[in-house]
Write a protein that holds these residues in place. Structure first.
Motif, mmCIF file in Angstrom:
data_model
loop_
_atom_site.group_PDB
_atom_site.id
_atom_site.type_symbol
_atom_site.label_atom_id
_atom_site.label_comp_id
_atom_site.label_asym_id
_atom_site.label_seq_id
_atom_site.Cartn_x
_atom_site.Cartn_y
_atom_site.Cartn_z
ATOM 1 N N PRO A 122 0.801 -1.227 0.000
ATOM 2 C CA PRO A 122 0.000 0.000 0.000
ATOM 3 C C PRO A 122 0.829 1.270 0.000
ATOM 4 C CG PRO A 122 -0.819 -1.555 1.639
ATOM 5 C CD PRO A 122 0.497 -2.075 1.161
ATOM 6 N N SER A 123 2.044 1.218 0.548
ATOM 7 C CA SER A 123 2.877 2.418 0.616
ATOM 8 C C SER A 123 4.301 2.009 0.942
ATOM 9 C CB SER A 123 2.361 3.392 1.684
ATOM 10 O OG SER A 123 2.412 2.789 2.968
ATOM 11 N N GLY A 125 7.358 1.590 3.066
ATOM 12 C CA GLY A 125 7.456 1.415 4.507
ATOM 13 C C GLY A 125 6.433 0.458 5.072
ATOM 14 N N SER A 126 5.451 0.041 4.257
ATOM 15 C CA SER A 126 4.420 -0.886 4.726
ATOM 16 C C SER A 126 4.909 -2.325 4.612
ATOM 17 C CB SER A 126 3.142 -0.714 3.899
ATOM 18 O OG SER A 126 2.225 -1.769 4.170
ATOM 19 N N PHE A 127 4.587 -3.136 5.624
ATOM 20 C CA PHE A 127 4.936 -4.550 5.591
ATOM 21 C C PHE A 127 3.825 -5.407 4.982
ATOM 22 C CE2 PHE A 127 8.084 -3.212 8.707
ATOM 23 C CZ PHE A 127 9.184 -3.969 8.320
ATOM 24 N N ASP A 128 2.788 -4.784 4.467
ATOM 25 C CA ASP A 128 1.726 -5.538 3.799
ATOM 26 C C ASP A 128 2.131 -5.763 2.345
ATOM 27 O OD1 ASP A 128 -0.134 -5.900 5.932
ATOM 28 O OD2 ASP A 128 -0.592 -3.763 5.809
ATOM 29 N N ILE A 129 3.132 -6.611 2.168
ATOM 30 C CA ILE A 129 3.768 -6.836 0.868
ATOM 31 C C ILE A 129 3.253 -8.132 0.255
ATOM 32 C CG2 ILE A 129 5.972 -7.236 -0.303
ATOM 33 C CD1 ILE A 129 7.288 -5.651 2.027
ATOM 34 N N ILE A 130 2.926 -8.072 -1.026
ATOM 35 C CA ILE A 130 2.574 -9.273 -1.786
ATOM 36 C C ILE A 130 3.628 -9.472 -2.867
ATOM 37 C CG2 ILE A 130 0.897 -10.369 -3.306
ATOM 38 C CD1 ILE A 130 -1.285 -8.910 -1.858
ATOM 39 N N GLN A 131 4.164 -10.673 -2.925
ATOM 40 C CA GLN A 131 5.181 -11.043 -3.908
ATOM 41 C C GLN A 131 4.519 -11.891 -4.990
ATOM 42 O OE1 GLN A 131 8.433 -13.076 -2.060
ATOM 43 N NE2 GLN A 131 9.476 -13.566 -3.973
ATOM 44 N N ILE A 132 4.704 -11.502 -6.248
ATOM 45 C CA ILE A 132 4.058 -12.184 -7.369
ATOM 46 C C ILE A 132 5.129 -12.599 -8.369
ATOM 47 C CG2 ILE A 132 2.301 -12.027 -9.171
ATOM 48 C CD1 ILE A 132 1.140 -9.623 -7.600
ATOM 49 N N SER A 157 -7.009 -7.665 8.297
ATOM 50 C CA SER A 157 -8.092 -7.351 7.367
ATOM 51 C C SER A 157 -7.654 -7.521 5.918
ATOM 52 C CB SER A 157 -8.588 -5.919 7.595
ATOM 53 O OG SER A 157 -7.537 -4.979 7.399
ATOM 54 N N LEU A 158 -6.376 -7.288 5.630
ATOM 55 C CA LEU A 158 -5.874 -7.481 4.271
ATOM 56 C C LEU A 158 -5.607 -8.956 3.992
ATOM 57 C CD1 LEU A 158 -3.382 -4.484 3.856
ATOM 58 C CD2 LEU A 158 -5.775 -4.639 3.148
ATOM 59 N N LYS A 159 -5.124 -9.678 4.991
ATOM 60 C CA LYS A 159 -4.825 -11.094 4.798
ATOM 61 C C LYS A 159 -6.074 -11.910 4.491
ATOM 62 C CE LYS A 159 -2.067 -12.859 7.935
ATOM 63 N NZ LYS A 159 -1.467 -13.071 9.286
ATOM 64 N N SER A 160 -7.237 -11.370 4.838
ATOM 65 C CA SER A 160 -8.483 -12.087 4.548
ATOM 66 C C SER A 160 -8.840 -12.028 3.063
ATOM 67 C CB SER A 160 -9.634 -11.499 5.376
ATOM 68 O OG SER A 160 -9.888 -10.144 5.007
ATOM 69 N N VAL A 161 -8.193 -11.130 2.309
ATOM 70 C CA VAL A 161 -8.425 -11.029 0.864
ATOM 71 C C VAL A 161 -7.422 -11.937 0.157
ATOM 72 C CG1 VAL A 161 -8.524 -9.492 -1.128
ATOM 73 C CG2 VAL A 161 -9.187 -8.642 1.138
ATOM 74 N N ILE A 162 -7.914 -12.940 -0.534
ATOM 75 C CA ILE A 162 -7.044 -13.930 -1.178
ATOM 76 C C ILE A 162 -6.294 -13.282 -2.342
ATOM 77 C CG2 ILE A 162 -6.988 -16.114 -2.444
ATOM 78 C CD1 ILE A 162 -9.496 -16.930 -0.919
ATOM 79 N N MET A 186 -6.376 -6.236 -2.791
ATOM 80 C CA MET A 186 -5.479 -6.985 -1.906
ATOM 81 C C MET A 186 -4.692 -6.060 -0.990
ATOM 82 S SD MET A 186 -3.963 -9.931 -4.453
ATOM 83 C CE MET A 186 -3.129 -8.760 -5.537
ATOM 84 N N LEU A 187 -4.589 -4.777 -1.395
ATOM 85 C CA LEU A 187 -3.882 -3.776 -0.593
ATOM 86 C C LEU A 187 -4.847 -2.872 0.158
ATOM 87 C CD1 LEU A 187 -1.120 -2.680 -3.140
ATOM 88 C CD2 LEU A 187 -1.081 -4.580 -1.518
ATOM 89 N N GLY A 188 -6.126 -3.214 0.138
ATOM 90 C CA GLY A 188 -7.120 -2.397 0.816
ATOM 91 C C GLY A 188 -7.655 -1.265 -0.032
ATOM 92 N N ILE A 189 -7.341 -1.259 -1.334
ATOM 93 C CA ILE A 189 -7.827 -0.222 -2.249
ATOM 94 C C ILE A 189 -8.939 -0.835 -3.091
ATOM 95 C CG2 ILE A 189 -7.206 1.376 -4.097
ATOM 96 C CD1 ILE A 189 -4.334 1.303 -3.067
#
Length: 536
Positions: A122-123, A125-132, A157-162, A186-189
């Motif tokens: 999402p930004s 510095g964020s640890f909500d990282i998805i690797q593809i 809340s983000l991890k609940s989005v597959i 997946m990033l809350g957007i």
């Protein structure tokens, strides 16, 4: 008209206050304000993911990724990579064209071989990282490309989005093309809009030989390990227009903690446009020189002391406009004359990067130790109302923690230190006495450097995969429990008992599939064991 010297002072002021990177390239129909250094990408209303590029504006110049982290550029016939980013109402769009004289895909290891790797969050510095990871998968029929995800997100809340994405491929004369759409929900957007920012990193991987286990990797942002370094990303802005003049590529790294290596690369010559690099005391104006028919470069090797990279940003200007900058802490380290550092050096440096951008508060609760701490991503939710610092590094021993205490313990001046070690110590052959000796060394060092800190040792947990070591671990726990009687401000917390069933064996429901690491239920038990000491 503002004098040139004053302009440069304004630019340098911006550089010193900016967070990660800077680019001041022109845009399409939209004006990018001074100090706005994000990469603008256009809205594409009718994008079809089919492996063809007819939906992309011809005026939108692709970004060329030329070299690896060291500035080594492969022969353009062997590996040539360029890409464009866009967005639509669903998410992020990518179009990549890779020229590759030998396409190899490892049938046994998806992450090895040719393809592209994307990291989004999402930004910065964020640890909500998805690797593809995307492979062309030439064996699959039609335009289908293979996709695999690794979910590093930490927010529940983000991890609940597959994780999901749509990618297609097509073959070209000299290689292959990849086109894809990545939903930003997946990033809350849920509803992408102009002006929103996300963080993106891309690696182009090439492996020419089946026996070559090390991929040749070309990164967009000049840093590695984006899966755990939330600052190794470019800032990307959803826009109505796009950056039309990609900036020259910059590579910078430090050798033996003595020399700063810099290199600027471009497909096009400077053509009279004055470029400038500023690194501490080192300031140099330059033009790009022809390296071959398709590559123009300029490089320097600077004594690190002169570059002063430990105290200032590395900055690049074009006609007095900043086009790139990078904080010293993000620079890659390599070793030629000095021996390779401790195996955890990269992880510790990432902690220091985090400390640089987000200085931890003093008197916080410090959690440190091996993977039981590192993988505790829900600390904030499990232990609400506390100010804490997580500095766990997986696979570590008490000896490793002692080795790095000057860098990840003492600087924080924590009011309390919660330690989980011993699991790996005993499993790797250390005796309980040797483990306790390391604990005692840590206590004495803390008494000397941070005498006001309270130290809490957690017992070694029982785990299904290490029951052969359980007797030695129990003895180590008995000796840990005696430390509070020998040292002031030292405490022992029994986390083991709550993880055993009535038969005295580990509860099978509290571990991940590896039968070693705790799952969410296991961390609930761990939280309860710590509760009384944390909130006393």
């Amino acid at each position: 008209m503002i004098p040139t010297l004053q302009i440069r002072r304004i630019i340098l002021c911006l550089l010193n206050s900016a967070l990660i990177f800077f680019t001041a390239c022109g845009s399409g129909s939209e004006t990018i304000s001074e100090g706005d250094f994000s990469v603008h990408i256009p809205f594409l209303d009718d994008a079809h993911i089919d492996g063809n590029f007819v939906d992309w504006p011809e005026s939108y110049s692709p970004i060329r990724v030329i070299s690896d982290i060291y500035g080594n550029a492969p022969d353009s016939l062997d590996m040539y990579a360029r890409f464009r980013l866009g967005w639509d109402r669903e998410g992020l769009l990518i179009q990549a064209e890779i020229n590759d004289d030998s396409i190899y895909e490892d049938p046994g290891k998806f992450w090895n071989g040719d393809g592209i790797e994307l990291f989004i969050s999402p930004s910065i510095g964020s640890f909500d990282i998805i690797q593809i990871s995307v492979r062309p998968s030439l064996e699959l029929p039609g335009s289908t490309a293979s996709v695999m995800f690794y979910d590093h997100r930490r927010t529940d809340s983000l991890k609940s989005v597959i994780p999901e994405a749509e990618f297609c491929k097509s073959l070209s004369k000299n290689g292959y093309r990849i086109e894809g759409r990545i939903p930003l929900k997946m990033l809350g957007i849920n509803k992408p809009e102009p002006g929103m920012n996300i963080a993106v990193q891309i690696y182009f991987n090439d492996s020419d030989r089946e026996e070559d286990s090390t991929n040749f990797s070309l990164p967009w942002f000049p840093a590695r390990e984006s899966y755990r370094n939330p600052y190794a990303f470019h800032k990307v802005r959803l826009s109505q227009s796009f950056t039309t003049r990609p900036a020259p590529e910059v590579r910078a790294y430090i050798v033996d903690d003595k020399k700063l290596h810099l290199k600027v690369l471009s497909e096009k010559p400077s053509k009279g446009k004055q470029l400038e690099v500023i690194a501490g005391e080192f300031k140099r104006k330059f033009n790009l020189q022809s390296e071959n028919d398709h590559l123009f470069t300029q490089s320097w090797v600077i004594p690190l002391k002169k570059a002063s990279c430990e105290k200032s940003n590395l900055s690049f200007l074009k006609n007095d406009s900043a086009f790139f900058g990078i904080e010293h802490c993000l620079l890659f380290r390599s070793y030629e004359e000095l021996p390779e550092p401790n195996r955890f050096e990269d992880e510790i440096r990432i902690f220091e990067i985090m400390d640089h951008f987000r200085p931890p508060p003093p008197n916080a609760f410090l959690f440190t130790g091996s993977s039981t701490i590192r993988k505790w991503n829900n600390l904030e939710n499990d232990l609400p109302g506390l100010v804490f610092i997580n500095r766990g590094f997986g696979g570590s021993t008490m000896n490793d923690l002692n080795f790095y205490r000057e860098r990840i313990v003492f600087p924080y001046k924590p009011s309390r230190i919660y330690i989980y070690e011993g699991d790996n110590d005993i499993a790797r052959g250390a005796s309980p006495t040797e483990f306790i000796k390391e604990c005692t060394e840590f206590i004495n060092a803390c008494r000397d450097r941070i005498p006001d800190s309270e130290i809490y040792f957690m017992s070694i947990k029982p785990s299904l995969s290490r029951m052969r070591n359980w007797k030695e671990m129990q003895e180590a726990n008995r000796m840990l429990a005696e430390l509070p009687s020998r040292f002031d401000k030292v405490h022992y917390i029994d986390i083991s008992t709550g993880m055993l069933n009535a038969e005295g064996t580990p509860n099978k429901n509290i571990f991940e599939s590896d039968r070693l690491h705790l799952n969410d239920l296991g961390y609930v038990i761990l939280s309860k064991a710590l509760w009384s000491s944390l909130y006393e």
